[in-house]
Design an enzyme around this catalytic site. Structure first.
Site, PDB file in Angstrom:
ATOM      1  N   ALA A 189      14.787 -11.989   3.821  1.00  0.00           N
ATOM      2  CA  ALA A 189      13.677 -12.565   4.580  1.00  0.00           C
ATOM      3  C   ALA A 189      12.492 -11.607   4.667  1.00  0.00           C
ATOM      4  CB  ALA A 189      14.148 -12.955   5.974  1.00  0.00           C
ATOM      5  N   SER A 239      18.286  -4.372   3.705  1.00  0.00           N
ATOM      6  CA  SER A 239      18.908  -3.368   2.829  1.00  0.00           C
ATOM      7  C   SER A 239      18.565  -1.957   3.305  1.00  0.00           C
ATOM      8  CB  SER A 239      18.507  -3.577   1.376  1.00  0.00           C
ATOM      9  OG  SER A 239      17.122  -3.444   1.221  1.00  0.00           O
ATOM     10  N   THR A 273       0.832  -1.210   0.000  1.00  0.00           N
ATOM     11  CA  THR A 273       0.000   0.000   0.000  1.00  0.00           C
ATOM     12  C   THR A 273       0.864   1.257   0.000  1.00  0.00           C
ATOM     13  OG1 THR A 273      -0.089  -0.242   2.392  1.00  0.00           O
ATOM     14  CG2 THR A 273      -2.027  -0.976   1.169  1.00  0.00           C
ATOM     15  N   ASP A 294       9.883   0.875   4.519  1.00  0.00           N
ATOM     16  CA  ASP A 294      11.004   0.214   5.190  1.00  0.00           C
ATOM     17  C   ASP A 294      11.956   1.222   5.830  1.00  0.00           C
ATOM     18  OD1 ASP A 294       9.757  -1.858   3.946  1.00  0.00           O
ATOM     19  OD2 ASP A 294      11.347  -2.243   2.494  1.00  0.00           O
ATOM     20  N   SER A 299      13.790  -6.144   5.607  1.00  0.00           N
ATOM     21  CA  SER A 299      14.401  -4.867   5.198  1.00  0.00           C
ATOM     22  C   SER A 299      15.830  -4.682   5.677  1.00  0.00           C
ATOM     23  CB  SER A 299      13.547  -3.693   5.680  1.00  0.00           C
ATOM     24  OG  SER A 299      12.307  -3.772   5.106  1.00  0.00           O
TER      25      SER A 299
HETATM   26  C1  GLA Z   1       8.967  -4.078   0.237  1.00  0.00           C
HETATM   27  C2  GLA Z   1       9.142  -2.609  -0.130  1.00  0.00           C
HETATM   28  C3  GLA Z   1       8.178  -1.718   0.654  1.00  0.00           C
HETATM   29  C4  GLA Z   1       6.750  -2.224   0.549  1.00  0.00           C
HETATM   30  C5  GLA Z   1       6.685  -3.730   0.819  1.00  0.00           C
HETATM   31  C6  GLA Z   1       5.313  -4.297   0.544  1.00  0.00           C
HETATM   32  O1  GLA Z   1       9.339  -4.274   1.570  1.00  0.00           O
HETATM   33  O2  GLA Z   1      10.451  -2.200   0.103  1.00  0.00           O
HETATM   34  O3  GLA Z   1       8.269  -0.395   0.218  1.00  0.00           O
HETATM   35  O4  GLA Z   1       6.188  -1.898  -0.685  1.00  0.00           O
HETATM   36  O5  GLA Z   1       7.621  -4.461   0.037  1.00  0.00           O
HETATM   37  O6  GLA Z   1       4.395  -3.738   1.412  1.00  0.00           O
END
Ligand code: GLA
Length: 407
Positions: free
Chosen positions: A141, A146, A51, A190, A144
């Site tokens: 996984a 990165s 979203t 993230d 986040s």
């Molecule tokens: C990844 C992206 C985020 C988000 C999610 C899905 O983590 O980096 O920005 O879009 O997918 O919600």
């Protein structure tokens, strides 16, 4: 759809060995003291998936798994980077940085390039620096890792060179870095969550205005547990970018009749039905399904937050299951391994909610499990997972922690 994508095993950093003292490691690596050390966490997202780039709502939190960097300035115009977990060193000229073939290097130089662009004139930063990094966020996984590296590096650069960036600017710059150097057109969630996390609180982030509201997460005898499929389908980043384009296509068509609709956040469920469901130009595409999922999910997050506020975690959990169904059937970013894990706990009275988390095509599911039943449930799901996939399940109980900070 999945038959085409090959599978890769996910490397995990430092999971068994724990983290070293990053300042000591820096000293050993560069034979001098670090000027500063910064810690930046991974994130979970309770609800609101795919979203963020549609200007909707997300409900993430920073967790007790993180990346750490230590840094000191150089004067010779080079950047010396050492990844402790991989025992790899890369040296580059600090100016005219371009995307690099080694993935982790891009997370560092991508934000350096953003900082240089922000400064727009020659700056001390062009004289280079030494940096070493380590982390215990499992890579690939969906937690986040990165973003955590990017946020840690930019936060450290901001401190060391007194760039006067606030955390909002840092979130936007690290997002841009991911677009340009990692090639993933990710949303803001993230980076925002890693930078802005607060202990024991989830944040409702409005990805249109970038305003956030924090709520305590009171789980009363329940625990958040991540179940890691330990796979990542290789089509993850290309399909991620395709989903973005499909959403934009839907917006474009709705806009022809409703010019005020600039993003899927502005669109209503009836508008999606009216403009996309039987639209001849969409024949053979999944644009309707993608947009339907996103509009439903944006709505679902807002109701889920009300559940959270009144302490109705059972109702909240049901929405997590509904999100998973939408991600699996309409948005098609789940995969058989994730579906196995969610199906294994659906209808279990000791699991309030479960769903795939993050971009999808592998990674983790997030589960809210009754504390006293965690071991039993994990044992049962692990054996089922191994039996069905011939793979091992990895399990991470997580706590909610503060965002990026000096260590
Ligand atoms: C990844 C992206 C985020 C988000 C999610 C899905 O983590 O980096 O920005 O879009 O997918 O919600």
């Amino acid at each position: 759809m999945f038959a085409k994508g090959s599978l890769t095993l996910i490397p995990t950093l430092n999971i068994y060995f724990g983290m070293q003292d990053i300042r000591v490691s820096f000293q050993q690596c560069f034979n001098r003291a670090a000027t500063l050390a910064v810690q930046s966490p991974g994130r979970i997202n309770l609800i609101g998936e795919h979203t963020d780039y549609n200007h909707g709502f997300v409900l993430p939190a920073a967790i007790d798994k993180c990346v750490e960097v230590a840094m000191a300035k150089r004067t010779d115009g080079t950047i010396h980077m050492h990844a402790l977990d991989l025992n790899e060193t890369v040296v580059l000229q600090a100016k005219a940085l371009q995307p690099h073939p080694i993935t982790w290097v891009n997370y560092i130089i991508g934000v350096v390039a953003q900082a240089q662009r922000y400064l727009s004139s020659p700056h001390d930063i062009d004289n280079g620096f030494d940096i070493c990094l380590q982390g215990d966020i499992p890579i690939g996984a969906g937690l986040s890792s990165s973003a955590a590296v990017e946020c840690a590096v930019l936060f450290a650069l901001n401190e060391m060179y007194a760039l006067c960036l606030n955390k909002m600017q840092m979130a936007l710059m690290t997002q841009q870095s991911e677009h340009e150097f990692a090639g993933v057109k990710c949303g803001i969630m993230d980076m925002y969550a890693s930078l802005h996390g607060k202990k024991d609180q989830v944040m409702l982030l409005d990805c249109a205005s970038l305003a956030s509201t924090y709520y305590p997460l009171v789980l009363k005898g329940y625990q958040i547990v991540l179940l890691d499929t330990q796979i990542k389908h290789e089509l993850a980043s290309s399909e991620y970018n395709t989903r973005r384009t499909e959403c934009e296509k839907g917006v474009h068509l709705i806009q022809q009749k409703y010019p005020n609709v600039k993003t899927l956040r502005d669109a209503s469920a009836p508008q999606v039905e009216e403009c996309l469901k039987s639209n001849a130009t969409l024949k053979g595409t999944k644009v309707y399904e993608r947009c339907k999922y996103v509009v439903d999910e944006i709505q679902r997050v807002q109701i889920a937050v009300k559940d959270l506020l009144v302490g109705d975690m059972a109702a909240f959990g049901q929405k997590m299951f509904a999100t998973h169904q939408g991600l699996s059937e309409l948005y098609e970013v789940s995969c058989p391994e994730l579906d196995i894990l969610v199906n294994a706990v659906t209808n279990n009275p000791n699991v309030l909610g479960a769903r795939m988390m993050g971009g999808g095509f592998g990674g983790c599911t997030i589960n809210i499990i009754k504390e006293t039943e965690v071991d039993t449930i994990i044992n049962a799901v692990s054996s089922l997972y191994t039996q069905k996939t011939k793979r091992l399940l990895r399990v991470y109980p997580v706590q909610i922690e503060q965002g990026t900070h000096i260590k």
